[in-house]
Design a protein around this motif. Structure first.
Motif, PDB file in Angstrom:
ATOM      1  N   ASP A 658       1.231  -0.885   0.177  1.00  0.00           N
ATOM      2  CA  ASP A 658      -0.033   0.049  -0.082  1.00  0.00           C
ATOM      3  C   ASP A 658       0.947   1.155  -0.748  1.00  0.00           C
ATOM      4  O   ASP A 658       1.554   0.616   0.689  1.00  0.00           O
ATOM      5  CB  ASP A 658      -0.438   0.522   1.281  1.00  0.00           C
ATOM      6  CG  ASP A 658      -1.600   1.335   1.587  1.00  0.00           C
ATOM      7  OD1 ASP A 658      -1.743   1.810   0.749  1.00  0.00           O
ATOM      8  OD2 ASP A 658      -1.549   1.485   2.742  1.00  0.00           O
ATOM      9  N   ASP A 659       0.673   2.304  -0.887  1.00  0.00           N
ATOM     10  CA  ASP A 659       1.688   3.394  -1.169  1.00  0.00           C
ATOM     11  C   ASP A 659       1.508   3.867  -0.187  1.00  0.00           C
ATOM     12  O   ASP A 659       2.083   5.310  -0.238  1.00  0.00           O
ATOM     13  CB  ASP A 659       1.835   3.855  -2.430  1.00  0.00           C
ATOM     14  CG  ASP A 659       0.809   4.134  -3.256  1.00  0.00           C
ATOM     15  OD1 ASP A 659      -0.532   4.404  -2.692  1.00  0.00           O
ATOM     16  OD2 ASP A 659       0.765   4.671  -4.171  1.00  0.00           O
ATOM     17  N   GLY A 660      -0.026   4.358   0.554  1.00  0.00           N
ATOM     18  CA  GLY A 660      -0.014   5.121   1.710  1.00  0.00           C
ATOM     19  C   GLY A 660      -0.999   6.184   0.788  1.00  0.00           C
ATOM     20  O   GLY A 660      -1.994   6.745   1.633  1.00  0.00           O
ATOM     21  N   LEU A 661      -0.800   6.476  -0.606  1.00  0.00           N
ATOM     22  CA  LEU A 661      -1.663   7.370  -1.099  1.00  0.00           C
ATOM     23  C   LEU A 661      -2.623   6.983  -1.439  1.00  0.00           C
ATOM     24  O   LEU A 661      -2.822   5.995  -2.134  1.00  0.00           O
ATOM     25  CB  LEU A 661      -0.404   8.195  -2.350  1.00  0.00           C
ATOM     26  CG  LEU A 661       0.531   8.277  -2.079  1.00  0.00           C
ATOM     27  CD1 LEU A 661       1.432   8.823  -3.217  1.00  0.00           C
ATOM     28  CD2 LEU A 661       0.118   9.910  -1.234  1.00  0.00           C
ATOM     29  N   LEU A 662      -4.537   7.732  -0.698  1.00  0.00           N
ATOM     30  CA  LEU A 662      -5.477   7.081  -0.998  1.00  0.00           C
ATOM     31  C   LEU A 662      -6.257   7.869  -2.276  1.00  0.00           C
ATOM     32  O   LEU A 662      -5.683   9.065  -2.199  1.00  0.00           O
ATOM     33  CB  LEU A 662      -6.419   7.197  -0.009  1.00  0.00           C
ATOM     34  CG  LEU A 662      -5.571   6.274   1.516  1.00  0.00           C
ATOM     35  CD1 LEU A 662      -6.871   6.607   2.851  1.00  0.00           C
ATOM     36  CD2 LEU A 662      -6.069   4.757   0.987  1.00  0.00           C
ATOM     37  N   PRO A 663      -6.821   7.268  -2.344  1.00  0.00           N
ATOM     38  CA  PRO A 663      -7.696   8.216  -4.438  1.00  0.00           C
ATOM     39  C   PRO A 663      -8.291   8.972  -3.365  1.00  0.00           C
ATOM     40  O   PRO A 663      -8.921   9.122  -1.783  1.00  0.00           O
ATOM     41  CB  PRO A 663      -8.356   7.054  -4.760  1.00  0.00           C
ATOM     42  CG  PRO A 663      -8.490   5.885  -3.895  1.00  0.00           C
ATOM     43  CD  PRO A 663      -7.286   5.722  -3.164  1.00  0.00           C
ATOM     44  N   ASP A 664      -9.297  10.029  -4.231  1.00  0.00           N
ATOM     45  CA  ASP A 664      -9.962  10.420  -4.098  1.00  0.00           C
ATOM     46  C   ASP A 664     -10.798   9.516  -3.315  1.00  0.00           C
ATOM     47  O   ASP A 664     -11.787   8.806  -4.127  1.00  0.00           O
ATOM     48  CB  ASP A 664     -10.176  11.506  -4.718  1.00  0.00           C
ATOM     49  CG  ASP A 664     -11.194  12.433  -4.333  1.00  0.00           C
ATOM     50  OD1 ASP A 664     -12.202  13.093  -3.683  1.00  0.00           O
ATOM     51  OD2 ASP A 664     -11.149  13.996  -4.465  1.00  0.00           O
ATOM     52  N   PRO A 665     -11.822  10.359  -2.197  1.00  0.00           N
ATOM     53  CA  PRO A 665     -12.760   8.655  -2.091  1.00  0.00           C
ATOM     54  C   PRO A 665     -14.074   9.150  -2.527  1.00  0.00           C
ATOM     55  O   PRO A 665     -14.494   8.516  -3.031  1.00  0.00           O
ATOM     56  CB  PRO A 665     -13.880   9.448  -0.496  1.00  0.00           C
ATOM     57  CG  PRO A 665     -12.909  11.022  -0.115  1.00  0.00           C
ATOM     58  CD  PRO A 665     -11.330  10.966  -0.822  1.00  0.00           C
ATOM     59  N   ALA A 666     -14.231  10.289  -3.196  1.00  0.00           N
ATOM     60  CA  ALA A 666     -15.401  10.642  -4.455  1.00  0.00           C
ATOM     61  C   ALA A 666     -14.864   9.836  -5.402  1.00  0.00           C
ATOM     62  O   ALA A 666     -15.725   8.926  -6.489  1.00  0.00           O
ATOM     63  CB  ALA A 666     -15.697  12.012  -4.652  1.00  0.00           C
ATOM     64  N   GLU A 667     -14.010   9.003  -5.962  1.00  0.00           N
ATOM     65  CA  GLU A 667     -13.580   7.967  -6.561  1.00  0.00           C
ATOM     66  C   GLU A 667     -13.756   6.569  -6.336  1.00  0.00           C
ATOM     67  O   GLU A 667     -14.492   5.821  -7.166  1.00  0.00           O
ATOM     68  CB  GLU A 667     -12.216   8.440  -7.160  1.00  0.00           C
ATOM     69  CG  GLU A 667     -11.544   9.309  -8.027  1.00  0.00           C
ATOM     70  CD  GLU A 667     -10.426   9.590  -8.198  1.00  0.00           C
ATOM     71  OE1 GLU A 667      -9.566   8.598  -8.224  1.00  0.00           O
ATOM     72  OE2 GLU A 667      -9.616  10.367  -8.514  1.00  0.00           O
ATOM     73  N   VAL A 668     -13.883   6.083  -5.382  1.00  0.00           N
ATOM     74  CA  VAL A 668     -14.034   4.747  -4.667  1.00  0.00           C
ATOM     75  C   VAL A 668     -15.295   4.085  -4.866  1.00  0.00           C
ATOM     76  O   VAL A 668     -16.676   5.179  -4.078  1.00  0.00           O
ATOM     77  CB  VAL A 668     -13.342   4.860  -3.418  1.00  0.00           C
ATOM     78  CG1 VAL A 668     -13.359   3.234  -2.682  1.00  0.00           C
ATOM     79  CG2 VAL A 668     -12.011   5.463  -3.168  1.00  0.00           C
ATOM     80  N   GLU A 669     -16.012   3.606  -5.473  1.00  0.00           N
ATOM     81  CA  GLU A 669     -17.362   3.745  -5.932  1.00  0.00           C
ATOM     82  C   GLU A 669     -17.439   2.983  -5.400  1.00  0.00           C
ATOM     83  O   GLU A 669     -18.990   2.410  -5.178  1.00  0.00           O
ATOM     84  CB  GLU A 669     -16.580   2.868  -7.368  1.00  0.00           C
ATOM     85  CG  GLU A 669     -16.944   4.353  -8.387  1.00  0.00           C
ATOM     86  CD  GLU A 669     -16.422   3.636  -9.895  1.00  0.00           C
ATOM     87  OE1 GLU A 669     -16.462   2.644 -10.358  1.00  0.00           O
ATOM     88  OE2 GLU A 669     -15.876   4.991 -10.649  1.00  0.00           O
ATOM     89  N   ASP A 670     -16.483   1.499  -4.806  1.00  0.00           N
ATOM     90  CA  ASP A 670     -17.045   0.848  -3.964  1.00  0.00           C
ATOM     91  C   ASP A 670     -17.270   0.548  -2.594  1.00  0.00           C
ATOM     92  O   ASP A 670     -16.414   1.272  -1.687  1.00  0.00           O
ATOM     93  CB  ASP A 670     -16.008  -0.335  -4.283  1.00  0.00           C
ATOM     94  CG  ASP A 670     -16.150  -1.962  -2.971  1.00  0.00           C
ATOM     95  OD1 ASP A 670     -17.034  -1.779  -2.410  1.00  0.00           O
ATOM     96  OD2 ASP A 670     -15.699  -3.145  -3.458  1.00  0.00           O
ATOM     97  N   SER A 671     -18.574   0.741  -2.223  1.00  0.00           N
ATOM     98  CA  SER A 671     -19.043   1.286  -1.060  1.00  0.00           C
ATOM     99  C   SER A 671     -18.601   0.779   0.246  1.00  0.00           C
ATOM    100  O   SER A 671     -17.879   1.033   1.068  1.00  0.00           O
ATOM    101  CB  SER A 671     -20.657   1.497  -1.084  1.00  0.00           C
ATOM    102  OG  SER A 671     -21.323   0.567  -0.917  1.00  0.00           O
ATOM    103  N   ALA A 672     -18.095  -1.016  -0.228  1.00  0.00           N
ATOM    104  CA  ALA A 672     -17.869  -1.289   1.194  1.00  0.00           C
ATOM    105  C   ALA A 672     -16.728  -1.100   1.479  1.00  0.00           C
ATOM    106  O   ALA A 672     -16.267  -0.910   2.199  1.00  0.00           O
ATOM    107  CB  ALA A 672     -17.962  -2.690   0.940  1.00  0.00           C
ATOM    108  N   ALA A 673     -15.387  -0.613  -0.092  1.00  0.00           N
ATOM    109  CA  ALA A 673     -14.278  -0.271   0.076  1.00  0.00           C
ATOM    110  C   ALA A 673     -13.660   1.088   1.444  1.00  0.00           C
ATOM    111  O   ALA A 673     -13.091   1.315   1.529  1.00  0.00           O
ATOM    112  CB  ALA A 673     -13.969  -0.395  -1.176  1.00  0.00           C
ATOM    113  N   LEU A 674     -14.876   1.594   0.545  1.00  0.00           N
ATOM    114  CA  LEU A 674     -15.138   3.012   0.185  1.00  0.00           C
ATOM    115  C   LEU A 674     -15.003   3.579   2.969  1.00  0.00           C
ATOM    116  O   LEU A 674     -14.462   4.296   2.921  1.00  0.00           O
ATOM    117  CB  LEU A 674     -15.854   3.879  -0.010  1.00  0.00           C
ATOM    118  CG  LEU A 674     -16.174   5.880   0.494  1.00  0.00           C
ATOM    119  CD1 LEU A 674     -14.686   6.212  -0.030  1.00  0.00           C
ATOM    120  CD2 LEU A 674     -17.483   6.229   0.001  1.00  0.00           C
TER     121      LEU A 674
END
Length: 839
Positions: A658-674
């Motif tokens: 995990d590179d520690g850099l997270l995507p913008d939360p708005a891009e995370v389509e998977d709600s469980a992942a979010l």
RNA sequence: GCCGGAGUGGCGGAAUCGGUAGACGCGGGGGACUUAAAAUCCCCGGCCCGAUGGGCGUCCGGGUUCGAGUCCCGGCUCCGGCACCA
């Protein structure tokens, strides 16, 4: 990494690595105070009260050191240069009592106990800086205890004088006031006897006011400790007033906190020990009776004599003294409720406004005079039943009449001062610290008694005065050192004539009153410490220990620091900036301690479930500050948690780093992942805050449970592992959990960190949450009708109040609840709740 | 007696600023997997009732508030410290 979590293997591996690392500090202890500026790293001195090596550490110590270790790791990873030393408070009675039983020298008993405890501490994986270890019984240490004592001696702060002292008939030694609890020895439990002996005292009373005033310099101390110290010091403001005997032969000062009631004094009392008593009654018919009373008081049990509910006793001297404000002669009694060692040992008795004096007046048929009128009927009620001690207005008091208590005090003091009859005065309950002990295993007092020169300090160059070897450690009312004739007999350092060494040793609380300074230079042979190094590291930023030391060690250490500051040896006046007092661990209704025989050591738990589980469990048991009853019923919960984390990491390590850099939360389509990513970041914030600001370790651990549980559940569903975002969220959650867990459970955390591709987790920067994941986009709105919960719904964050109210009213359950009622008010708390008030 | 602190499920406890009481864990019940057990995983879990709902509920009694475990007043109980300190 192995399929199965085997604590013993993981712990052995990492303890070996850490012992190679040595001190956890990045650099050795040094005087280079510019280092901080150079590296930009602030210093943080984390210290736990050092153990007393009476045998083994138990769960109370385990909790104490685990908390310290959490703070030390946490601060280090936040970027501080952390100093976290450990040592041993190694002089004292348990080792000596063992020696008496077995004949084995206390030094050897102590050495063995230290080795054993050190092994226990290291087995628990604490990150102590062992390169600065010290033991107070080492000559290299007590050399400087003696040196500091001599500086106090020079200044008159250490003195030898005859005084009534507490004698412990079991341990055959005197005790400090602080070591007497309910009239019994704190150590042996024996009823303490009062004896008139010549002893060594440190004049802590000279610092009574400083000890009160400097509480303001303390950053964050538990209020209850400050209150206990304040009460122990017991400052009282009032006046000294001098009464002259009727024949004019003696002036006897009294201390009173109520000079405003001077006109109500109808008799006068002396303590049985008051030095004037024999003179006063000499040749009088009362002499025999007074003498008898004084003798009886002298041999009486101290607890019994001090009991507040005891019937007042006393004896008349037949002498009178003159009340300076009105010239009235009042009779003098000797009464044993008057204490020689508070105030002046003499008391003006005002039965109308002091309950004790009232009882005495009743018992002896003495007059009761009202000089304060109460503000209401009850307070003004007759003085038939009890004294009136409350506030009011002076009456029957000549020039004071009509004044309130405070004004009357001021006026009468002024009046007395003008005539040289009295003055404003402050008194303290605090007594000087009695430090001499008639026992073997302690720091020798570096004084020589010479027939012609008197008391002579051992010259600095002859320090340390080494503890002599003796055959017999049995105390016989004088120190066993007295039997070492070769050692006792010396030449006087001043005149060279025959002299004898002081044979008492020091209270072990002297040793521990400055150890936190010595850690900064434990090997230094030319001085106790170096000013610039000690000024760099001190004061201790976080001190952690048991509340039982509130008026013992914590007061003494503050006193020592002030003395050293006044001697120009250190540049600070308070040793411990922040203090945390942990709760005690009880078992079978008593504090866990070796002497109570109810000790549980961490060894078995460490053996079967591992050090990490034991560490987690002692912190998880309850709030760090609370007392708790020991039970190991819940340990398995922590062990299961670590197993679960191990499996989680095992499953997710394959997902890649995990590179520690997270995507913008708005891009995370998977709600469980979010959801999992949100929990992970919220946990970072929660754990940080719980350690940093709240000392709330059990809730930090609970938050880690939640994170790991949520990840495990997502993993078990299979859903998360099937999407790219899901895998990423799992890897991230695992990494966060491991990183945050490290201060609590360092071994497994370092192992799992390695499995996740990292290294040296103990110097890895402490995580900061990705703020974007802390802001919710959707919130749950709670709907109440008349304050009662009726329903809830989800709404976008920042919804308008009116929209929320409309949606709330549209809910079927809510509609039913307000049906047929008049809607009076709508209260909307944005993003939180709607409360509909209907009648 | 005086000064602190605390009272929340069967238990340890959570609720951080007056806004979903009971997070997390133990213990308990049920289920899945297993020849079986352990381990693991899932579900239930304050009390009561006429049960997709409702009433009551944070030591007791009052109060403030739209709303109180949280604030105020009075009381009870427990723990800690001091206790004849003039």
């Amino acid at each position: 990494m192995a399929d199965r979590y085997v604590p013993a293997e993981v712990e052995r591996k990492w303890q070996a690595i850490w012992s190679e690392v040595g001190a956890f500090r990045a650099e050795p202890i040094s005087r280079d105070s510019e280092k901080a500026a150079r590296t930009g790293r602030p210093k943080v001195y984390v210290l736990e009260m050092l153990p007393y090596p009476s045998g083994e550490i138990h769960m109370g110590h385990t909790k104490n050191y685990t908390m310290g270790d959490v703070i030390a790791h946490f601060r280090r990873r936040q970027g501080a240069e952390v100093f976290h030393p450990m040592g041993f408070d190694a002089f004292g009675l348990p080792a000596e009592n063992a020696a008496i039983k077995t004949g084995e020298p206390p030094a050897e008993v102590t050495r063995r106990n230290i080795a054993r405890i050190k092994e226990q501490l290291q087995r628990l994986g604490y990150a102590h800086d062992w390169d600065t270890e010290l033991a107070t019984c080492d000559p290299g240490y007590y050399h400087w205890t003696q040196w500091i004592f001599l500086r106090m001696f020079e200044r008159g702060l250490a003195e030898r004088r005859e005084a009534p002292v507490n004698w412990d008939p079991v341990d055959q030694t005197v005790l400090a006031n602080e070591q007497v609890i309910d009239g019994r020895s704190e150590r042996s439990g024996a009823l303490v006897e009062r004896r008139e002996l010549t002893q060594w005292f440190l004049r802590i009373t000279d610092y009574a006011q400083d000890l009160l005033d400097d509480m303001e310099l303390l950053d964050d101390w538990p209020e209850r400790v400050l209150v206990m110290q304040r009460n122990w010091i017991g400052r009282s403001e009032g006046a000294t007033v001098t009464f002259r005997t009727e024949d004019g032969a003696h002036d006897i000062p009294v201390f009173t906190t109520r000079p405003d009631t001077l006109f109500g004094a109808t008799f006068f009392l002396l303590a049985p020990e008051h030095p004037l008593v024999p003179d006063l009654v000499a040749g009088r018919p009362e002499a025999a009776a007074v003498d008898e009373y004084v003798r009886a008081a002298g041999v009486m049990d101290q607890t019994e004599r001090g009991a507040a509910d005891r019937t007042k006793t006393g004896v008349s001297t037949g002498v009178s003294v003159i009340n300076p404000v009105n010239g009235e002669p009042i009779p003098v009694y000797v009464a044993d409720y008057v204490l020689m060692d508070y105030g002046t040992g003499a008391v003006m008795a005002v039965p109308g406004h002091d309950q004790r004096d009232f009882e005495f007046a009743r018992a002896f048929g003495l007059p009761v005079r009202r000089v304060i009128a109460g503000p209401d009927e009850q307070a003004s009620a007759s003085l038939e039943e009890e004294a009136m001690t409350g506030d009011g207005v002076a009456v029957n008091s000549s020039f004071l009449d009509g004044l309130g208590v405070a004004d009357a005090k001021r006026a009468v003091i002024e009046w007395l001062a003008e005539r040289g009859l009295g003055e404003h005065a402050v008194d303290y309950r605090l007594r000087d610290w009695l430090i001499s002990r008639q026992r073997y295993w302690g720091c020798p007092i570096p004084i020589v008694h010479c027939e012609s020169c008197g008391m002579v300090a051992v010259p600095d160059e002859d320090l340390p005065v080494l503890l002599p070897e003796v055959e017999d450690y049995q105390p016989r009312g004088q120190s066993p050192l007295a039997a070492a004739e070769d050692w006792v007999s010396v030449d006087c350092p001043r005149c060279g004539g025959g002299a004898r060494r002081e044979t008492d040793t020091m209270d072990t609380f002297v040793d521990s009153s400055w150890y936190f300074l010595r850690y900064t230079a434990p090997q230094l042979s030319s001085a106790a410490f170096e000013r610039d190094v000690v000024d760099y590291w001190m004061p201790v930023d976080q001190y952690i220990g048991g509340v039982e030391h509130a008026v013992l060690h914590l007061l003494y250490a503050r006193f020592f620091t002030k003395v050293l500051a006044d001697l120009g040896l250190v540049g600070f006046r308070e040793p411990f900036r922040r203090l945390f007092t942990q709760g005690m661990i009880h078992r079978h209704g008593a504090k866990m301690s070796k002497s109570k025989g109810n000790v549980v050591t961490p060894d078995e738990m460490v053996e079967t479930l591992g050090a990490d589980t034991a560490r987690l469990y002692v912190l998880f048991m309850g709030p760090a500050a609370d007392d708790i009853e020991w039970s190991d019923d819940g340990v398995r919960g922590q062990s299961k948690f670590l197993d679960r984390l191990w499996r989680l990491v095992g499953d997710t390590a394959a997902f890649g780093e995990d590179d520690g850099l997270l995507p913008d939360p708005a891009e995370v389509e998977d709600s469980a992942a979010l959801g999992l990513l949100r929990t992970a970041e919220a946990t970072v914030a929660k754990v940080t805050e719980d350690i940093d600001e709240r000392f709330s370790f059990h809730t930090a651990i609970a938050a880690l449970h939640e994170l790991v549980n949520q990840a495990t559940r997502g993993r078990a569903d299979g859903a998360l592992a099937e999407t790219a975002y899901g895998r990423r969220a799992l890897a991230h959650a695992a990494r966060r959990a491991v990183s945050l867990l490290m201060p609590f459970a360092p071994h497994i955390s370092c192992e799992l960190w390695e499995a996740l591709g990292g290294e040296r987790l103990w110097v890895e920067p402490w995580p900061t949450p990705d703020e974007r994941y802390l802001v919710a986009t959707e919130v749950t709105i709670v709907v109440q009708v008349n304050g009662k919960l009726r329903d809830r719904f989800a709404a976008p964050v920042g919804s308008a109040d009116a929209d929320l109210a409309d949606r709330a009213k549209a809910l079927p359950k809510v509609a039913a609840a307000i049906d047929g009622k008049e809607l009076i008010r709508e209260i909307v708390v944005p993003d939180k709740l709607v409360n509909l008030v209907a009648r």
